[in-house]
Design an enzyme around this catalytic site. Structure first.
Site, PDB file in Angstrom:
ATOM      1  N   ASP A 231      -5.926   1.156   9.438  1.00 19.63           N
ATOM      2  CA  ASP A 231      -5.721   2.110   8.353  1.00 19.63           C
ATOM      3  C   ASP A 231      -6.397   3.475   8.590  1.00 19.63           C
ATOM      4  OD1 ASP A 231      -4.516  -0.162   7.296  1.00 19.63           O
ATOM      5  OD2 ASP A 231      -6.252  -0.689   6.082  1.00 19.63           O
TER       6      ASP A 231
ATOM      7  N   ASP B 120       0.787  -1.240   0.000  1.00 20.74           N
ATOM      8  CA  ASP B 120       0.000   0.000   0.000  1.00 20.74           C
ATOM      9  C   ASP B 120       0.820   1.292   0.000  1.00 20.74           C
ATOM     10  OD1 ASP B 120      -1.483  -2.142   0.868  1.00 20.74           O
ATOM     11  OD2 ASP B 120      -2.154  -1.215   2.718  1.00 20.74           O
TER      12      ASP B 120
ATOM     13  N   TRP C 163       1.984  -0.886   9.748  1.00 24.31           N
ATOM     14  CA  TRP C 163       1.042  -0.996   8.645  1.00 24.31           C
ATOM     15  C   TRP C 163       0.571   0.385   8.181  1.00 24.31           C
ATOM     16  CZ3 TRP C 163      -2.450  -5.780  10.151  1.00 24.31           C
ATOM     17  CH2 TRP C 163      -1.659  -6.931  10.083  1.00 24.31           C
TER      18      TRP C 163
END
Ligand code: DQQ
Length: 642
Positions: free
Chosen positions: A240, A116, A175
């Protein structure tokens, strides 16, 4: 550049009732005109079913070499990654083929796995790009944040990693996250950490030295994590964080993706200092039966001007876009709607095409996931980044030593003409890579394929306009014997060798001389029961490679064409990535392709018209594209330091 009968593909008339399996069988006949044995048909159907299962990523399972089912690293961590694990005989890739697959003007790290886009921003004259990166391997794992800077979003300098999993709260991965530029000029980064216990928590980080335009050093907040999964939310379903936007009450607001049973949701929090948070009672939005929402993006678009808006802008001339990445299908869905500051909720304009529904809009109908936008205050535009994963096997990724590219950054804005979709277009800076160009005007009769005479074809930018001969169009519209194709969809159509009256027509890129390997980007116009015409923009990768261990698909969707508009498309070809933009970017399709023969000098470009009853006028320009400079930062680049 002459029409060549020798190159004519075998064309199949489309029967609306044809199933894909039927079409695949027909396709096999095309390649092998000898009598097809029943066993071969069964084998193809089995293969097709296997491909669907793999492509849909219905289970993130890894079939071990002994046939047992094992779970991937990512699945254990509660996040998904590359899914085309399978037990297929690996194709014998050689280094010549694999080296050709590396792109020339798309962002890639020098080696290893990337996924990502994270925290993109413009700061002190530089575009910063962070990304999910495995410093230790070519598959997902050990996720840290890679970092690169650019002055133009095209040429990039790689910088050292900014964050690695070195704390209990991100021990299993640093992340995805997003940046927020605060009014005082400082920057905050919120990201998800997968803890030592695989719990998904949100963490805060900020640059150590705001006077450094390279933002080389980042500090993780000592009070991390700043958010843990709230009651009712699974420990592995909370990730996220978005860029924050300001509320009318002067607070900052963020949203985080999750799910409750099969309902995808966006949880909302308010904060004043990014350290403590207050959860809102309502979710921003939720849609039943869509599964886990990853990488939510939420931003305003102008209803009146083609410009980007800062993330906090709201008002009567503004609509809000909610995008979520569907973990179940690995597709990015968006919808246009209205945002209510008072309770932090958003309502779609058209509930029938709500986020994540099969009828909803997608940024891209091909390979494009976990995308993120940012407001570029430098050029007053909103820019979209998307992760373009691989469609080849994991073994091939390991052999080539890298995995994934990022799509060319796109400007994204509301389509002023339709008001019902976004338009996406490669950032204008990509045009600086255009080298020599050639213009072509061609009249292409039905069932014709024509080679386009350009010197090399692995790095191209093509802009084209198509017109269907008016008389042919009227004739088809009147002709009651022409069957209605209300059921048409690119995915189930069988691809570009299956013909109808008014399509398919377009380009065949990365194609060898015998058309045995080809990737086609094309329009297909259907006539409905009501005699109305409807246009589809598709990409067919079914014949893109002879390799057997590659996922091949037909991608695409309906594309709005307004009264008086010609059909237009733009295609960027860069070795193993092909990006198509239909009708000014109303419908976009990205694909990864891995030819074995149509590479280097053997890769050609063709224009084709497989329509049965329509002549096409094509007018287009083809640019050879230069490579971008994408390399490690060195002391010589200190010129950037001012
Ligand atoms: N990738 C990240 C997650 C995110 C997923 C982990 C989407 O934060 O949900 O690498 O591809």
């Amino acid at each position: 550049m002459a029409s060549s009968d020798a190159l004519l593909p075998v064309i199949f008339r489309r029967k609306p009732s044809d199933s894909i399996a039927d079409n695949l069988i027909m396709e096999s006949r095309r390649r092998q005109p000898i009598k097809v044995h029943r066993a071969v048909i069964l084998l193809l159907i089995a293969l097709y079913v296997a491909l669907i299962v793999i492509h849909n990523g219905s289970a993130s399972k890894n079939i071990g070499s002994n046939g047992t089912t094992t779970k991937s690293h990512a699945h254990l961590a509660g996040v998904s990654e590359k899914r085309n694990f399978r037990k297929t005989e690996p194709f014998a890739w050689n280094n010549t083929m694999l080296s050709w697959q590396r792109t020339a003007f798309h962002f890639q790290p020098e080696k290893n796995w990337m996924n990502d886009p994270n925290g993109p921003l413009f700061y002190k004259g530089l575009y910063h790009f962070f990304y999910q990166y495995n410093p230790n391997g070519d598959v997902w794992g050990d996720i840290a944040w890679g970092h690169a800077v650019s002055m133009d979003l095209i040429h990039w300098l790689h910088l050292p990693l900014v964050m690695v999993p070195d704390q209990w709260y991100d021990a299993n991965g640093v992340w995805t996250g997003s940046a927020t530029l605060l009014d005082d000029g400082s920057i905050v980064m919120l990201y998800t950490g997968s803890t030592d216990n695989f719990v998904q928590v949100q963490n805060l980080a900020y640059p150590e030295d705001l006077s450094d335009p390279l933002l080389l050093k980042w500090t993780k907040f000592s009070g991390n994590p700043v958010l843990v999964p709230p009651p009712g939310i699974g420990a592995k379903d909370f990730r996220d964080p978005t860029t924050a936007w300001e509320t009318l009450g002067g607070k900052w607001r963020i949203t985080i993706g999750s799910k409750v049973n099969r309902t995808g949701i966006s949880i909302v929090y308010d904060t004043t200092d990014f350290k403590t948070y207050e959860k809102l009672d309502n979710s921003l939005h939720q849609v039943p039966d869509t599964g886990m929402w990853e990488c939510i993006d939420f931003y305003p678009v102008s209803k009146t001007e083609i410009i980007g808006l800062g993330t906090s802008v709201n008002g009567p001339d503004v609509k809000h876009i909610l995008k979520a990445s569907m973990d179940d299908t690995r597709t990015d869905h968006y919808a246009i709607g209205t945002y209510y500051d008072s309770n932090g909720t958003w309502i779609p304009d058209d509930p029938n095409s709500d986020v994540g529904k099969s009828t909803s809009l997608r940024y891209d109908y091909g390979k494009f996931y976990a995308s993120k936008t940012f407001y570029d205050q430098n050029k007053k535009r909103r820019i979209l980044w998307g992760w373009i994963g691989e469609s080849d096997s994991e073994a091939a990724d390991v052999q080539k030593g890298w995995s994934s590219v990022q799509g060319i950054p796109r400007t994204v804005a509301l389509d002023m003409k339709t008001g019902k979709n976004l338009v996406q277009w490669p950032v204008e800076e990509v045009e600086s890579l255009r080298l020599s160009s050639k213009k072509f005007e061609m009249k292409v009769k039905p069932e014709t394929v024509v080679q386009v005479n350009v010197s090399s074809t692995a790095q191209l930018d093509i802009e084209a306009e198509f017109e269907i001969n008016k008389e042919d169009l009227e004739k088809i519209a009147r002709d009651e014997s022409v069957e209605a194709e209300d059921d048409f969809s690119c995915e189930t159509s069988g691809g570009s060798t299956v013909s109808g009256s008014l399509g398919p027509f377009g380009f065949s890129v990365l194609t060898d001389e015998n058309l045995s390997e080809q990737t086609t980007v094309y329009f297909y116009v259907t006539k409905g029961k009501d005699s109305k015409l409807k246009t589809f923009f598709c990409t067919d990768t079914l014949r893109s490679t002879m390799a057997t261990d590659v996922v091949r698909s037909v991608y695409g969707s309906f594309v709005p064409v307004l009264e008086g508009e010609k059909l237009t498309m733009r295609i960027l070809v860069d070795h193993s990535i092909v990006e198509g933009f239909g009708q000014g970017g109303r419908t976009c399709i990205t694909s990864r392709v891995y030819p074995t023969e149509a590479i280097y000098g053997a890769a050609k470009l063709f224009l084709f018209n497989n329509a049965l009853n329509a002549t096409i006028m094509a007018s287009f320009e083809v640019w050879q594209m230069n490579g971008a400079f994408i390399r490690p930062y060195s002391a010589d680049d200190l010129v950037l330091h001012h």
